[in-house]
Design an enzyme around this catalytic site. Structure first.
Site, short mmCIF file in Angstrom:
data_model
loop_
_atom_site.label_atom_id
_atom_site.label_comp_id
_atom_site.label_asym_id
_atom_site.label_seq_id
_atom_site.Cartn_x
_atom_site.Cartn_y
_atom_site.Cartn_z
N HIS A 190 5.01 5.62 11.70
CA HIS A 190 4.54 5.50 10.31
C HIS A 190 3.55 6.64 10.13
O HIS A 190 2.33 6.46 10.10
CB HIS A 190 3.85 4.13 10.15
CG HIS A 190 3.55 3.74 8.74
ND1 HIS A 190 3.72 4.57 7.65
CD2 HIS A 190 3.07 2.56 8.22
CE1 HIS A 190 3.36 3.93 6.55
NE2 HIS A 190 2.97 2.71 6.87
N ARG A 242 11.25 3.87 3.61
CA ARG A 242 10.87 2.86 4.62
C ARG A 242 12.14 2.09 4.98
O ARG A 242 12.88 1.64 4.11
CB ARG A 242 9.81 1.91 4.10
CG ARG A 242 9.56 0.76 5.08
CD ARG A 242 8.35 -0.05 4.74
NE ARG A 242 7.13 0.69 5.01
CZ ARG A 242 5.91 0.14 4.94
NH1 ARG A 242 5.76 -1.12 4.62
NH2 ARG A 242 4.84 0.87 5.21
N ARG A 286 0.79 -1.21 0.00
CA ARG A 286 0.00 0.00 0.00
C ARG A 286 0.84 1.28 0.00
O ARG A 286 0.58 2.19 -0.79
CB ARG A 286 -0.92 0.06 1.24
CG ARG A 286 -2.17 -0.73 1.14
CD ARG A 286 -2.53 -1.30 2.49
NE ARG A 286 -1.56 -2.33 2.80
CZ ARG A 286 -1.71 -3.60 2.43
NH1 ARG A 286 -2.78 -3.96 1.80
NH2 ARG A 286 -0.77 -4.49 2.68
N THR A 287 1.80 1.37 0.91
CA THR A 287 2.49 2.65 1.09
C THR A 287 3.26 3.01 -0.18
O THR A 287 3.15 4.13 -0.70
CB THR A 287 3.42 2.58 2.31
OG1 THR A 287 2.70 2.05 3.41
CG2 THR A 287 3.97 3.94 2.66
N LYS A 306 26.29 -3.41 -0.20
CA LYS A 306 27.77 -3.38 -0.22
C LYS A 306 28.30 -2.63 1.00
O LYS A 306 29.50 -2.43 1.13
CB LYS A 306 28.25 -2.66 -1.48
CG LYS A 306 27.79 -3.28 -2.78
CD LYS A 306 28.28 -2.40 -3.96
CE LYS A 306 27.38 -2.57 -5.17
NZ LYS A 306 27.55 -1.47 -6.12
#
Ligand code: CP
Length: 303
Positions: free
Chosen positions: A127, A99, A48-49, A78
């Protein structure tokens, strides 16, 4: 607002402005972000986000650079630091949606970024855009936000969405929370102290059934498997609070059930056509509110 890292940054006036813009953007086409680029950097899974931000940017006429599974597919694999990645992405985009599994990652990113950074979930931290869409859902579905009684259910310890909505509703009047969880997964003290400071009343309970009968909003949440120290520990709590049709039918008239989604069994599918169930509509409201947020944060900024 330069960056968005936590819900405490909003005022009631700025929320009202944002929601009125989201209302308008539902009705009126708008391509005012033509020429702008959104970089979505996702170090944790999302449906969704990520998609709603990317769709919102495209619908506003902008473009998207998208990195999913960034822990594996970006140079973080890396050993590159989040700060170095953000400094580099600053040359390619106008706004970053991030995120990350680490609480505080978006604050670290914001410190080195000349373009806006939006926190799309940082570990067990916050969030904020989820809280915005949760609040926007309440604003759209109930007569008013002030005075509501909300039950937040499930994993209140690790659930960043639960933490964020509690902080955001702290800005409203006469809110009462019933916090439903096992003792081990109770809301943490930072949120409870904030609620006390803002005269928000709450009680903690283990009883789902009683809470569901009296509240205006049921906020069901998933037990956050990814935050538990072991699978065995997670399985102790999974399935503890399940909303079925009988419980939904016992709710007050006009009361709503919301959920940030994904659900993994904590709302039975037989609830989906209940008049109380608005969790799929909520995902659409998320698209609208993210559209409004991108427009607000990028308006007037030169590419
Ligand atoms: N609610 C939420 O953040 O969903 P995703 O993980 O699918 O983005």
């Amino acid at each position: 607002m330069r960056h968005l890292t936590k819900t405490q940054q909003f005022t009631r006036a700025s929320l009202q402005q944002l929601f009125e813009l989201a209302d308008r953007l539902e009705k009126e086409p708008d391509d005012s972000l033509k020429g702008k680029i959104l970089a979505s950097l996702f170090y944790e899974p999302s449906t969704r986000t990520r998609f709603s931000f990317e769709s919102a940017m495209m619908r506003l006429g902008g473009n998207v650079l998208s990195m999913e599974s960034a822990s594996q597919s970006s140079s973080a694999n890396k050993g590159e630091t989040i700060e170095d990645t953000i400094r580099v992405v600053n040359h390619y985009a106008d706004i970053i949606v991030l995120r990350h599994p680490e609480s505080g990652a978006s604050e670290r990113a914001a410190k080195v970024s000349n373009i806006p950074v939006i926190n799309a979930g940082d570990g067990a931290g916050q969030h904020p855009t989820q809280a915005l869409l949760d609040l926007y859902t309440i604003y759209r579905e109930l007569p008013k936000v002030d005075g509501i009684h909300m039950a937040i259910i499930g994993d209140l310890r690790y659930g960043r969405a639960a933490r964020s909505i509690a902080y955001l509703l702290g800005k409203y009047k006469d809110i009462h929370f019933t916090l439903v969880s096992s003792p081990e997964l109770r809301m943490s003290d930072d949120v409870k102290d904030y609620l006390k400071r803002h005269n928000i009343t709450f009680e903690e309970t283990e009883s789902l059934e009683k809470a569901m009968k009296s509240v205006d909003v049921v906020y069901q949440t998933r037990v956050q498997k990814e935050r538990f120290p072991s699978e065995a520990e997670y399985l102790r709590f999974k399935g503890q609070y399940i909303i079925d049709r009988r419980l939904a039918d016992g709710m007050k008239e006009g009361a709503i059930i919301i959920h940030p989604l994904p659900r993994v069994g904590e709302i039975e599918s037989e609830v989906d056509d209940s008049p109380h169930a608005v969790y799929f509509k909520q995902a659409f409201y998320g698209f609208l509110v993210r559209k409004a947020l991108l427009k607000t944060m990028l308006s007037g900024k030169k590419s």
